[in-house]
Design a protein around this motif. Structure first.
Motif, PDB file in Angstrom:
ATOM      1  N   ILE A 103       0.843  -1.196   0.000  1.00  8.77           N
ATOM      2  CA  ILE A 103       0.000   0.000   0.000  1.00  8.77           C
ATOM      3  C   ILE A 103       0.881   1.249   0.000  1.00  8.77           C
ATOM      4  CG2 ILE A 103      -1.952  -1.111   1.161  1.00  8.77           C
ATOM      5  CD1 ILE A 103      -1.161   0.409   3.694  1.00  8.77           C
ATOM      6  N   HIS A 104       0.384   2.261  -0.659  1.00  8.44           N
ATOM      7  CA  HIS A 104       1.019   3.582  -0.657  1.00  8.44           C
ATOM      8  C   HIS A 104      -0.115   4.591  -0.552  1.00  8.44           C
ATOM      9  CE1 HIS A 104       3.878   6.690  -2.722  1.00  8.44           C
ATOM     10  NE2 HIS A 104       3.588   6.992  -1.471  1.00  8.44           N
ATOM     11  N   CYS A 105      -0.252   5.199   0.623  1.00  7.43           N
ATOM     12  CA  CYS A 105      -1.362   6.112   0.894  1.00  7.43           C
ATOM     13  C   CYS A 105      -0.857   7.547   0.964  1.00  7.43           C
ATOM     14  CB  CYS A 105      -2.052   5.739   2.199  1.00  7.43           C
ATOM     15  SG  CYS A 105      -2.714   4.055   2.203  1.00  7.43           S
ATOM     16  N   LYS A 106      -1.712   8.478   0.521  1.00  6.66           N
ATOM     17  CA  LYS A 106      -1.324   9.888   0.548  1.00  6.66           C
ATOM     18  C   LYS A 106      -2.545  10.788   0.422  1.00  6.66           C
ATOM     19  CE  LYS A 106       1.401   9.630  -3.202  1.00  6.66           C
ATOM     20  NZ  LYS A 106       2.229  10.057  -4.339  1.00  6.66           N
ATOM     21  N   SER A 107      -2.310  12.056   0.685  1.00  5.11           N
ATOM     22  CA  SER A 107      -3.279  13.127   0.432  1.00  5.11           C
ATOM     23  C   SER A 107      -2.530  14.180  -0.380  1.00  5.11           C
ATOM     24  CB  SER A 107      -3.789  13.725   1.752  1.00  5.11           C
ATOM     25  OG  SER A 107      -2.775  14.480   2.385  1.00  5.11           O
ATOM     26  N   ASN A 108      -3.179  15.294  -0.639  1.00  2.71           N
ATOM     27  CA  ASN A 108      -2.476  16.375  -1.342  1.00  2.71           C
ATOM     28  C   ASN A 108      -1.325  16.923  -0.507  1.00  2.71           C
ATOM     29  OD1 ASN A 108      -3.956  16.336  -3.697  1.00  2.71           O
ATOM     30  ND2 ASN A 108      -5.484  17.769  -2.936  1.00  2.71           N
TER      31      ASN A 108
END
Length: 151
Positions: free
Chosen positions: A57-62
C-alpha cells in the motif's frame, strides 16, 4: 468594496486569537463557537488476503505522503488526522497484490462515509476479491472496489 473581504478576515482572525475560552454549556467554549473543532479521524488498512499474499500500500493526500508499506496477513497500517476547515480532506491509497492492483479513496468529505465509519474510524480490509469498508451502521464489511487484473 474589494477591501471588505480582507478587513472581515482580519476581524475574524483577531477574534480567534484574542477570545478567551469561557464555558457556555457543558463542554462548549466561546472558542468552539468561533472556530469549530475539526473532526479527528483514523483510517486503517488491513491485509486479510486469505492466500497469504503480501499487500503493498502507498497512501497519501495532497499534503501528506504516508509512505510505502508491505503488510503481511492480518497486519494493519493506520493513521490519525484532523479534517481541514474547508472539508476538502482526501486520502487515497494505491494497493497491489500478486495478481491485482487498485487506486481507492479511503477518506473524503461525505456524510454516508462518515455514517459508515461511525464518525471517527474508517476500516478498510483487503480481501481476495477486493477492498471492503467496515460499515459500523450495519455491522458488516461492504465491498467497495474490486481488484484490477495485473500490477
Amino acid at each position: 468594496m474589494n477591501n471588505i473581504k480582507p478587513f472581515l478576515l482580519a476581524i475574524y482572525i483577531s477574534l480567534v486569537l484574542t477570545c478567551q475560552d469561557r464555558v457556555l454549556a457543558d463542554c462548549t467554549t466561546t472558542r468552539d463557537v468561533i472556530v469549530p473543532k475539526i473532526s479527528e479521524w483514523q483510517v486503517q488498512v488491513i491485509n486479510s488476503l486469505t492466500t497469504g499474499e503480501t499487500l503493498f500500500i502507498h497512501c497519501k493526500s495532497n499534503d501528506n505522503d504516508l509512505g510505502e508499506h508491505n503488510l503481511n496477513f492480518s497486519e494493519r497500517f493506520s493513521w490519525n488526522f484532523g479534517e481541514n476547515m474547508l472539508h476538502s480532506t482526501l486520502f487515497w491509497c494505491y494497493m497491489s497484490k500478486d495478481d491485482g492492483h487498485m487506486n481507492v479513496k479511503v477518506f473524503w468529505d461525505d456524510v454516508i462515509l462518515f455514517h459508515r465509519c461511525d464518525w471517527k474510524n474508517c476500516v478498510w480490509t483487503a480481501k481476495t476479491d477486493g477492498v471492503y469498508l467496515w460499515n459500523s451502521a450495519i455491522g458488516e464489511d461492504m465491498l467497495s472496489e474490486k481488484w484490477e487484473v495485473g500490477y
